[in-house]
Motif scaffolding. Structure first.
Motif, short mmCIF file in Angstrom:
data_model
loop_
_atom_site.label_atom_id
_atom_site.label_comp_id
_atom_site.label_asym_id
_atom_site.label_seq_id
_atom_site.Cartn_x
_atom_site.Cartn_y
_atom_site.Cartn_z
N ALA A 228 1.14 2.50 10.45
CA ALA A 228 0.18 2.77 11.52
C ALA A 228 -0.90 1.69 11.57
CB ALA A 228 -0.45 4.14 11.32
N ARG A 229 -1.19 1.08 10.41
CA ARG A 229 -2.17 -0.03 10.41
C ARG A 229 -1.72 -1.08 9.40
NH1 ARG A 229 -5.62 0.74 5.85
NH2 ARG A 229 -5.35 2.83 5.01
N ALA A 230 -2.16 -2.32 9.67
CA ALA A 230 -1.74 -3.42 8.80
C ALA A 230 -2.53 -3.36 7.48
CB ALA A 230 -1.99 -4.75 9.49
N VAL A 231 -1.84 -3.68 6.38
CA VAL A 231 -2.51 -3.75 5.07
C VAL A 231 -1.97 -4.96 4.33
CG1 VAL A 231 -2.96 -1.30 4.68
CG2 VAL A 231 -0.74 -2.24 4.08
N ASP A 232 -2.66 -5.33 3.26
CA ASP A 232 -2.17 -6.39 2.39
C ASP A 232 -0.89 -5.87 1.71
OD1 ASP A 232 -1.65 -8.16 0.41
OD2 ASP A 232 -3.61 -8.02 -0.55
N VAL A 233 0.25 -6.54 1.98
CA VAL A 233 1.53 -5.98 1.54
C VAL A 233 1.63 -5.84 0.02
CG1 VAL A 233 2.91 -6.68 3.52
CG2 VAL A 233 2.66 -8.25 1.62
N THR A 234 0.93 -6.70 -0.70
CA THR A 234 1.04 -6.61 -2.16
C THR A 234 0.43 -5.30 -2.67
OG1 THR A 234 -1.02 -7.85 -2.38
CG2 THR A 234 1.03 -9.12 -2.50
N ARG A 235 -0.35 -4.61 -1.81
CA ARG A 235 -0.95 -3.33 -2.23
C ARG A 235 -0.09 -2.13 -1.87
NH1 ARG A 235 -5.85 -3.21 0.76
NH2 ARG A 235 -5.77 -1.02 0.24
N LEU A 236 1.08 -2.39 -1.24
CA LEU A 236 1.94 -1.28 -0.85
C LEU A 236 2.62 -0.69 -2.09
CD1 LEU A 236 3.78 -2.88 2.20
CD2 LEU A 236 2.11 -1.01 2.29
N PRO A 237 2.63 0.64 -2.23
CA PRO A 237 3.32 1.21 -3.39
C PRO A 237 4.81 0.86 -3.32
CG PRO A 237 2.64 2.93 -1.82
CD PRO A 237 2.03 1.64 -1.34
N GLY A 238 5.33 0.28 -4.39
CA GLY A 238 6.76 -0.05 -4.43
C GLY A 238 7.08 -1.47 -4.00
N PHE A 239 6.10 -2.22 -3.48
CA PHE A 239 6.41 -3.57 -3.00
C PHE A 239 6.78 -4.50 -4.17
CE2 PHE A 239 5.46 -7.92 -1.76
CZ PHE A 239 6.16 -8.01 -0.56
N ALA A 240 5.90 -4.54 -5.17
CA ALA A 240 6.16 -5.44 -6.30
C ALA A 240 7.45 -5.06 -7.02
CB ALA A 240 4.98 -5.42 -7.27
N GLU A 241 7.78 -3.75 -7.01
CA GLU A 241 8.98 -3.27 -7.71
C GLU A 241 10.24 -3.48 -6.89
OE1 GLU A 241 6.24 -1.20 -7.11
OE2 GLU A 241 5.34 -1.81 -9.01
N GLY A 242 10.11 -4.00 -5.67
CA GLY A 242 11.29 -4.30 -4.85
C GLY A 242 11.84 -3.13 -4.07
N LEU A 243 11.02 -2.11 -3.84
CA LEU A 243 11.49 -0.98 -3.01
C LEU A 243 11.34 -1.29 -1.52
CD1 LEU A 243 11.42 0.49 -5.72
CD2 LEU A 243 10.38 2.45 -4.58
#
Ligand SMILES: C[S@@+](CC[C@H](N)C(=O)[O-])C[C@H]1O[C@@H](n2cnc3c(N)ncnc32)[C@H](O)[C@@H]1O
Length: 440
Positions: free
Chosen positions: A209-224
């Motif tokens: 719904a809104r843009a965020v810093d992707v590195t702060r997304l839960p699961g991003f660093a873990e490759g989900l």
């Protein structure tokens, strides 16, 4: 450095010197305070998005054009106009910050000019904006050649496409189906306060719904999760992947579609990810590593396979060809100042070379998927019509789908609102099957 002075530098490098927006932005971001980086990005993207209109206004305000050495001051003025017209910055604050930035850019002698031009705009605002409405380039905020080409290609839709190009794009995620379901990822995002809706026609897609810093997304660093527009997420499904196949992703960097192919069919025998740009090949490796996937990354020219091909044919080839990117202007507003009308001709010639170079690498019965993020027919339907006319063992496989529009050859998605409810990027896909030796 203040974000306005840094933005003037970025914009000059990108538009006058043809440098890459993301590369220059990341260098200049390191010169501003961390808390100002989002503002720097907003200023650069916003001015690039509206530059044809802002430039029109500035021309009315300057008695004579600025000298070449004052290029950054020109951008500072465009930045000032952008803040007054499109941001919630009070007019007096926008003027004062622009004047201060002139000194920072080593042009203190032009502080008076910056102040005078912006104040003059505030006085004449309504009449100048009225003039914009009568000038097509200013009104639609696109270069004249782009508007003309689009009008000819899409007589019913050109205005909706231009409006979509000027809108802010959504942040779209791809769920790694090997590691999590879309519902689980959506729940985890919601728990982190991030609302997301599923894309209707793309089983792995979630729109934030809104843009965020992707590195702060839960699961991003873990490759989900990965960032990838819904239109780009359609490629893997169209390839009809099956265990044991050898797949070539011929223009692969930074690897978005390579990784999606591997997530879609883990039983593939081999995936070769080819790109001619060595630095961008490193990005493929980084993405593969983050997602825990494996492919053979090769740096080479797809049009001259003799230099890198081992002679073993492929069951599937994806050619996500270099193009004008006219379907993703909302994500790449630098296209408005960097591209020229004759780029369409040179890119179409390059795409033809790539198609001709890659076709012999396909097995009989195999399939090649041609893709661009363009809305110009010369790169899309006309390109593929010419390919099928010239290539007797290539058979067009019509794409039957609930998204986009069927063309004489291939399928076109128009960008954002112009394209329908999923609001995807502008994309073109066409599928070619190679007749086997026995003519099937
Ligand atoms: C549209 S981008 C590919 C995006 C990528 N498929 C993805 O989904 O992440 C086009 C790519 O083609 C590459 N390219 C351009 N000319 C090429 C050539 N002759 N051979 C191989 N790659 C080429 C560019 O370096 C660029 O990375």
């Amino acid at each position: 450095m203040t974000p306005r002075a840094a933005a003037a530098r970025v914009l000059r490098e990108v538009c006058s010197r043809g440098r890459s927006l993301s590369a220059v932005l990341s260098v200049q971001a390191s010169h501003v305070a961390e808390g100002d980086r989002a503002l720097l990005q907003e200023l650069c993207y916003g001015v690039l998005r509206w530059q044809p209109r802002l430039d029109f206004l500035l021309r009315q305000l300057l008695r004579k054009p600025l000298k070449e050495r004052d290029g950054e001051i020109r951008w500072l003025l465009l930045l000032g106009l952008y803040q007054i017209l499109f941001m919630r910055v009070p007019a007096h604050a926008a003027v004062a910050a622009s004047v201060a930035a002139a000194a920072e850019l080593d042009r203190p002698g032009l502080k008076g000019l910056v102040n005078g031009v912006l104040r003059n705009f505030l006085r004449r605002r309504e009449s100048l904006l009225g003039r914009c409405a009568a000038d097509e380039t200013a009104h639609f905020a696109h270069p004249a050649w782009f508007i003309a080409m689009l009008r000819e290609a899409w007589p019913e839709d050109w205005q909706a496409i231009l409006a979509a190009n000027n809108a802010r794009p959504p942040l779209v995620l791809r769920v790694n189906r090997l590691r999590a379901s879309r519902d689980i990822c959506r729940t985890e995002l919601a728990e982190a306060g991030l609302a997301a809706r599923p894309l209707r026609h793309v089983p792995t897609g979630l729109v934030l719904a809104r843009a965020v810093d992707v590195t702060r997304l839960p699961g991003f660093a873990e490759g989900l999760l990965s960032v990838q527009d819904g239109a780009a997420q359609l490629a893997a499904g169209l390839l009809d992947l099956a265990p044991g196949q050898r797949v070539l992703d011929a223009c692969a960097a930074p690897g978005g579609k390579t990784c999606h192919i591997l997530e879609t069919e883990p039983g593939l025998a081999e995936v070769v990810a080819l790109d001619s740009d060595a630095m961008r090949c490193e990005k493929i490796e980084e993405n593969l590593q983050r997602l825990g996937l494996r492919a053979q990354v090769v740096c080479g020219d797809a049009a001259t396979p003799a230099q890198w091909w081992d002679g073993r044919p492929f069951d599937r080839i994806l050619l996500d060809a270099p193009c004008t990117a006219s379907g993703i202007v909302r994500r790449r507003p630098d296209i408005k100042c960097q591209r020229r009308a004759d780029d369409v001709t040179s890119l179409a010639a390059q795409q033809k070379r790539l198609l001709q170079g890659l076709w012999p690498l396909l097995k009989g019965g195999g399939m090649l998927l041609y893709a661009t993020c363009s809305v110009f027919p010369r790169e899309n339907v006309a390109q593929m019509q010419a390919f099928f006319a010239a290539c007797s063992d290539a058979q067009h496989c019509p794409i039957v789908a609930p998204w986009g529009r069927a063309l004489a050859v291939g399928r076109q998605i128009l960008p954002g609102e112009a394209g329908g409810e999923d609001g995807m990027d502008g994309f073109y896909y066409a599928l070619a099957k190679k007749r086997s030796a026995r003519g099937r």
